[in-house]
Scaffold this motif. Structure first.
Motif, short mmCIF file in Angstrom:
data_model
loop_
_atom_site.label_atom_id
_atom_site.label_comp_id
_atom_site.label_asym_id
_atom_site.label_seq_id
_atom_site.Cartn_x
_atom_site.Cartn_y
_atom_site.Cartn_z
N PRO A 136 0.75 -1.19 -0.01
CA PRO A 136 -0.01 -0.05 -0.02
C PRO A 136 0.82 1.19 0.09
O PRO A 136 0.31 2.44 -0.27
CB PRO A 136 -0.78 -0.18 1.37
N TRP A 137 2.05 1.06 0.58
CA TRP A 137 2.84 2.25 0.61
C TRP A 137 3.82 2.65 -0.65
O TRP A 137 4.49 3.57 -0.78
CB TRP A 137 3.82 2.34 1.89
N LEU A 138 3.81 1.53 -1.57
CA LEU A 138 4.82 1.69 -2.84
C LEU A 138 4.70 3.03 -3.32
O LEU A 138 5.65 3.36 -3.93
CB LEU A 138 4.61 0.51 -3.68
N SER A 139 3.32 3.43 -3.81
CA SER A 139 3.07 4.97 -4.38
C SER A 139 3.76 5.95 -3.56
O SER A 139 4.09 7.11 -4.11
CB SER A 139 1.69 5.10 -4.66
N TYR A 140 4.38 5.82 -2.39
CA TYR A 140 4.79 7.03 -1.81
C TYR A 140 6.04 7.33 -2.19
O TYR A 140 6.96 8.50 -2.14
CB TYR A 140 5.06 6.62 -0.62
N SER A 141 7.03 6.10 -2.96
CA SER A 141 8.24 6.20 -3.41
C SER A 141 8.27 5.96 -4.78
O SER A 141 9.64 5.91 -5.31
CB SER A 141 9.29 5.50 -2.55
N ARG A 142 7.55 5.49 -5.61
CA ARG A 142 7.52 5.10 -7.05
C ARG A 142 6.30 5.93 -7.92
O ARG A 142 5.17 5.86 -7.28
CB ARG A 142 7.42 3.82 -7.28
N SER A 143 6.67 6.46 -8.74
CA SER A 143 5.51 6.97 -9.73
C SER A 143 4.82 5.91 -10.35
O SER A 143 5.27 4.77 -10.58
CB SER A 143 6.24 7.97 -10.70
N PRO A 144 3.77 6.38 -10.87
CA PRO A 144 3.01 5.34 -11.54
C PRO A 144 3.63 4.80 -13.06
O PRO A 144 3.48 3.77 -13.28
CB PRO A 144 1.61 6.26 -12.15
N ALA A 145 4.36 5.72 -13.57
CA ALA A 145 5.33 5.21 -14.78
C ALA A 145 6.33 4.32 -14.40
O ALA A 145 6.58 3.15 -14.89
CB ALA A 145 5.82 6.33 -15.31
N GLU A 146 6.87 4.60 -13.14
CA GLU A 146 7.75 3.50 -12.62
C GLU A 146 7.14 1.97 -12.30
O GLU A 146 7.75 1.19 -12.53
CB GLU A 146 8.38 3.95 -11.17
N MET A 147 5.97 2.19 -11.72
CA MET A 147 5.21 0.89 -11.24
C MET A 147 4.86 0.05 -12.70
O MET A 147 4.97 -1.05 -12.63
CB MET A 147 4.23 1.23 -10.15
N ALA A 148 4.52 0.99 -13.59
CA ALA A 148 4.07 0.30 -14.96
C ALA A 148 5.06 -0.46 -15.51
O ALA A 148 4.96 -1.55 -16.06
CB ALA A 148 3.38 1.19 -15.70
N LEU A 149 6.44 0.17 -15.50
CA LEU A 149 7.70 -0.41 -16.23
C LEU A 149 7.87 -1.49 -15.10
O LEU A 149 8.33 -2.74 -15.77
CB LEU A 149 8.64 0.68 -16.17
N LEU A 150 7.80 -1.54 -13.96
CA LEU A 150 8.14 -2.93 -13.07
C LEU A 150 7.22 -3.92 -13.52
O LEU A 150 7.51 -4.96 -13.72
CB LEU A 150 8.31 -2.50 -11.74
N ARG A 151 6.07 -3.74 -13.68
CA ARG A 151 5.07 -4.71 -13.87
C ARG A 151 5.31 -5.29 -15.35
O ARG A 151 5.12 -6.39 -15.70
CB ARG A 151 3.53 -4.10 -13.95
N ARG A 152 5.48 -4.40 -16.48
CA ARG A 152 5.93 -4.69 -17.68
C ARG A 152 7.25 -5.75 -17.57
O ARG A 152 7.34 -6.66 -18.33
CB ARG A 152 6.23 -3.67 -18.73
N MET A 153 8.14 -5.43 -16.82
CA MET A 153 9.30 -6.16 -16.75
C MET A 153 9.12 -7.47 -16.04
O MET A 153 9.38 -8.56 -16.73
CB MET A 153 10.52 -5.26 -15.81
N ARG A 154 8.20 -7.52 -15.31
CA ARG A 154 7.85 -8.77 -14.66
C ARG A 154 7.14 -9.67 -15.61
O ARG A 154 7.60 -10.83 -15.71
CB ARG A 154 7.11 -8.60 -13.52
N GLU A 155 6.49 -9.24 -16.22
CA GLU A 155 5.49 -9.84 -17.43
C GLU A 155 6.63 -10.33 -18.30
O GLU A 155 6.15 -11.52 -18.91
CB GLU A 155 4.38 -8.97 -17.91
#
Length: 61
Positions: free
Chosen positions: A28-47
């Motif tokens: 729940p706190w991840l958005s405090y230190s990562r932008s939506p773009a960073e989170m999307a990139l991490l998801r794409r990398m995992r996929e």
């Protein structure tokens, strides 16, 4: 208490995770230190690395 601590971390530009990644408890706190773009990139990398979702299923990244 967590919202106070992670809020201070966010205000100072810190991170809620270390080099080992983010756990479910801190999700729940991840958005405090990562932008939506960073989170999307991490998801794409995992996929890309785990297209069938068999490595550590149910975890964030």
């Amino acid at each position: 208490m967590e919202s106070i601590v992670y809020g201070i971390i966010r205000d100072f530009g810190g991170s809620v995770s270390a080099e080992h990644g983010i756990g479910l408890h801190k999700r729940p706190w991840l958005s405090y230190s990562r932008s939506p773009a960073e989170m999307a990139l991490l998801r794409r990398m995992r996929e890309m690395l785990d297209p069938r979702g068999i490595l550590n299923p149910g975890k964030v990244f």
